[in-house]
Design a protein around this motif. Sequence first.
Motif, PDB file in Angstrom:
ATOM      1  N   ALA A  32      -3.772 -40.414  24.555  1.00  0.00           N
ATOM      2  CA  ALA A  32      -4.310 -39.499  23.546  1.00  0.00           C
ATOM      3  C   ALA A  32      -5.690 -38.997  23.951  1.00  0.00           C
ATOM      4  O   ALA A  32      -6.060 -37.864  23.639  1.00  0.00           O
ATOM      5  N   GLU A  33      -6.473 -39.832  24.634  1.00  0.00           N
ATOM      6  CA  GLU A  33      -7.791 -39.400  25.090  1.00  0.00           C
ATOM      7  C   GLU A  33      -7.674 -38.285  26.120  1.00  0.00           C
ATOM      8  O   GLU A  33      -8.455 -37.325  26.116  1.00  0.00           O
ATOM      9  N   VAL A  34      -6.681 -38.393  27.011  1.00  0.00           N
ATOM     10  CA  VAL A  34      -6.446 -37.320  27.990  1.00  0.00           C
ATOM     11  C   VAL A  34      -6.000 -36.055  27.272  1.00  0.00           C
ATOM     12  O   VAL A  34      -6.449 -34.950  27.584  1.00  0.00           O
ATOM     13  N   LEU A  35      -5.125 -36.210  26.285  1.00  0.00           N
ATOM     14  CA  LEU A  35      -4.663 -35.056  25.520  1.00  0.00           C
ATOM     15  C   LEU A  35      -5.811 -34.407  24.758  1.00  0.00           C
ATOM     16  O   LEU A  35      -5.913 -33.170  24.712  1.00  0.00           O
ATOM     17  N   ALA A  36      -6.684 -35.217  24.162  1.00  0.00           N
ATOM     18  CA  ALA A  36      -7.793 -34.681  23.385  1.00  0.00           C
ATOM     19  C   ALA A  36      -8.722 -33.838  24.239  1.00  0.00           C
ATOM     20  O   ALA A  36      -9.391 -32.931  23.734  1.00  0.00           O
ATOM     21  N   ALA A  37      -8.779 -34.126  25.536  1.00  0.00           N
ATOM     22  CA  ALA A  37      -9.637 -33.364  26.445  1.00  0.00           C
ATOM     23  C   ALA A  37      -9.010 -32.054  26.868  1.00  0.00           C
ATOM     24  O   ALA A  37      -9.631 -31.275  27.595  1.00  0.00           O
TER      25      ALA A  37
ATOM     26  N   ARG B  53      -0.026 -35.824  33.096  1.00  0.00           N
ATOM     27  CA  ARG B  53       0.168 -36.777  34.197  1.00  0.00           C
ATOM     28  C   ARG B  53      -0.463 -36.242  35.480  1.00  0.00           C
ATOM     29  O   ARG B  53      -1.069 -36.994  36.251  1.00  0.00           O
ATOM     30  N   GLU B  54      -0.379 -34.935  35.688  1.00  0.00           N
ATOM     31  CA  GLU B  54      -0.988 -34.321  36.866  1.00  0.00           C
ATOM     32  C   GLU B  54      -2.507 -34.445  36.825  1.00  0.00           C
ATOM     33  O   GLU B  54      -3.150 -34.641  37.855  1.00  0.00           O
ATOM     34  N   ILE B  55      -3.073 -34.334  35.632  1.00  0.00           N
ATOM     35  CA  ILE B  55      -4.529 -34.512  35.501  1.00  0.00           C
ATOM     36  C   ILE B  55      -4.935 -35.903  35.964  1.00  0.00           C
ATOM     37  O   ILE B  55      -5.920 -36.081  36.695  1.00  0.00           O
ATOM     38  N   GLU B  56      -4.180 -36.916  35.545  1.00  0.00           N
ATOM     39  CA  GLU B  56      -4.490 -38.284  35.954  1.00  0.00           C
ATOM     40  C   GLU B  56      -4.272 -38.477  37.455  1.00  0.00           C
ATOM     41  O   GLU B  56      -5.033 -39.208  38.108  1.00  0.00           O
TER      42      GLU B  56
END
Length: 205
Positions: A115-120, A182-185
């Motif tokens: 969710a933290e990745v999504l929030a960004a 997932r690509e961002i990570e």
Amino acid sequence: MATSRAALRYLESRKNLTGSACGLLGLVLTFTEVAGPYWPVVVCGLYGAGALIAPPERPALPEFPDPSAQLEAVRADFERLGGYLADVELPTAAAERLTALTDLLGALLAPGWVAEVLAADPEGVHAVSRTVRQDIPEAVDAFVRTRWWHRMAPGQEAPESPLERQLTLLHEEAERLAAGLREIEARRQESHTRYLEDRGGGLSA
């Protein structure tokens, strides 16, 4: 009342404070007899000059909820959506596709690092919000209404076919969003690897 507030704002403004500081300088010149008999003009002139050169007042920026707060609101709406969907009877195939979609959305919205990745990702938050607040309720409600008409006048296309197609499209969209996160990570991991490699190369040199 409005006049009093405006006067108070001006007293606290940069223009008045800067002008007052310059006017005070004029008084100092007066007391040291530099300004001479024209000291009122000097004081007023310095005050006016200070007020002119002072930077303009900058209105405070409006306060908007940060992405985490926005996501929290979407999470609450997702819970309400679940309560609505629990009261709707769907055909087996459509119900399975809806479950797959809501499971994926639930995983994206669950508190934690995902969710933290999504929030960004503001666009990702918007996409999930639109799916939860608009797309799924509209698809299911349209099916419920169309199903009634189909029962009253059979012979038309079964209403579950469009619903299944809509849910499939929404699931594909959610999968693309998950793949993007997932690509961002993955890029983050690659960047850290390159950093460590570069750091190691610098130490060995």
